[in-house]
Write a protein that holds these residues in place. Structure first.
Motif, short mmCIF file in Angstrom:
data_model
loop_
_atom_site.label_atom_id
_atom_site.label_comp_id
_atom_site.label_asym_id
_atom_site.label_seq_id
_atom_site.Cartn_x
_atom_site.Cartn_y
_atom_site.Cartn_z
N ALA A 169 29.06 100.38 46.73
CA ALA A 169 29.36 98.98 47.05
C ALA A 169 29.06 98.66 48.51
O ALA A 169 28.69 97.53 48.85
CB ALA A 169 30.81 98.68 46.72
N ASP A 221 25.46 98.00 48.63
CA ASP A 221 25.20 96.65 48.12
C ASP A 221 25.51 95.61 49.18
O ASP A 221 24.73 94.66 49.38
CB ASP A 221 26.08 96.39 46.89
CG ASP A 221 25.66 97.19 45.67
OD1 ASP A 221 24.51 97.66 45.63
OD2 ASP A 221 26.50 97.33 44.75
N SER A 243 32.49 94.84 46.35
CA SER A 243 32.69 94.47 44.95
C SER A 243 33.82 95.26 44.32
O SER A 243 34.36 94.87 43.27
CB SER A 243 31.41 94.67 44.15
OG SER A 243 30.99 96.03 44.21
#
Length: 263
Positions: free
Chosen positions: A83, A86, A11
């Motif tokens: 990230a 994630d 991201s």
């Protein structure tokens, strides 16, 4: 153990490769490599930790990761790690950081405490504030990278135990994969940052592994680092230098298993 390297699009706008190995149901353990290295610096440690679901990414600018012209502050690097979690669909993980990778891990634990279950800091600094002694050498770099310079840079951290030559050659390859601006900006992002334990509090179980012959990090600072993390355990390897991960992966694995209560 099945192993694969996944390309993760984060991201934060970059793509990084990440080694994934181990049973998907096992406890996740995320490895963060040092400045100037890559996920392959864990090649001697990964086989010694079969009880974990290991994730070892190349960090921004290094190894085979994207090499943008920006995003090398300590907070940016910790943001990339969040990230990565994630992208792996992990709410949190135990995090093992080697040298400056442990500094990034500390920043993640301070800035996003819910993402870190436990910390293993291997030759990791209390503070990198101020220019390190080799910063002038790094500032003078220009592309294309000089292999002789990369080889000489390995001598900044004297070895006190035998390390296989193939492993050292891999670290030279890591260095050659980094453009000069990444060497400079990633180092600057570390030493210009507020030290994580001065910016906030770490409240997760922590194991600190330190080489007693380390000429970069002092024992006093390591004791202070342990004092700033409630309940942290400091273990000293008397005959190892700064590059604990390189010199004693067997001892690191043994202590990680004991700390994380994994047979």
């Amino acid at each position: 153990m099945d192993a694969e390297v996944r390309r993760l699009t984060l991201s934060t706008g970059i793509t990084v490769p990440c080694l994934i190995q181990g049973d998907p149901s096992a406890r996740p353990l995320l490895f963060l490599h040092a400045w100037g290295e890559s996920r392959r610096s864990f090649d001697r440690l990964v086989p010694l930790l079969p009880g974990f679901r290991i994730a070892a990414p190349d960090l921004r600018g290094q190894g085979e990761a994207d090499k943008p012209r920006h995003g090398y502050s300590l907070r940016d690097q910790a943001g990339d790690v969040a990230a990565i979690l994630d992208a792996l669909e992990l709410e949190s993980a135990a995090v093992l950081g080697s040298s400056s990778g442990g500094y990034v891990a500390q920043q993640l634990a301070v800035g996003q405490p819910g993402r870190v279950d436990a910390l293993v800091l291997v030759g990791s600094p209390l503070s990198l504030a101020g220019r390190p002694p080799f910063a002038d050498d790094v500032d003078a770099l220009a592309d294309p990278m000089d292999e002789a310079w990369v080889r000489q840079s390995l001598e900044w951290f004297p070895l006190h135990r035998s390390v296989p030559q193939w492993f050292l050659e891999d670290r030279v390859r890591d260095g050659m994969m980094m453009p000069a601006y990444v060497w400079k900006d990633a180092l600057r992002g570390l030493y210009e940052a507020i030290p994580p334990t001065e910016a906030g509090t770490i409240n997760v179980p922590a194991l600190i592994l330190y080489g007693g012959q380390d000429t970069l990090l002092s024992r006093t600072d390591q004791t202070e680092l342990a004092a700033r993390i409630p309940g942290a355990e400091l273990k000293i390897y008397p005959d190892a230098g700064h590059l604990v991960l390189w010199e004693c992966p067997d001892l690191v694995a043994e202590d990680v298993r004991a700390f994380l209560r994994q047979p």
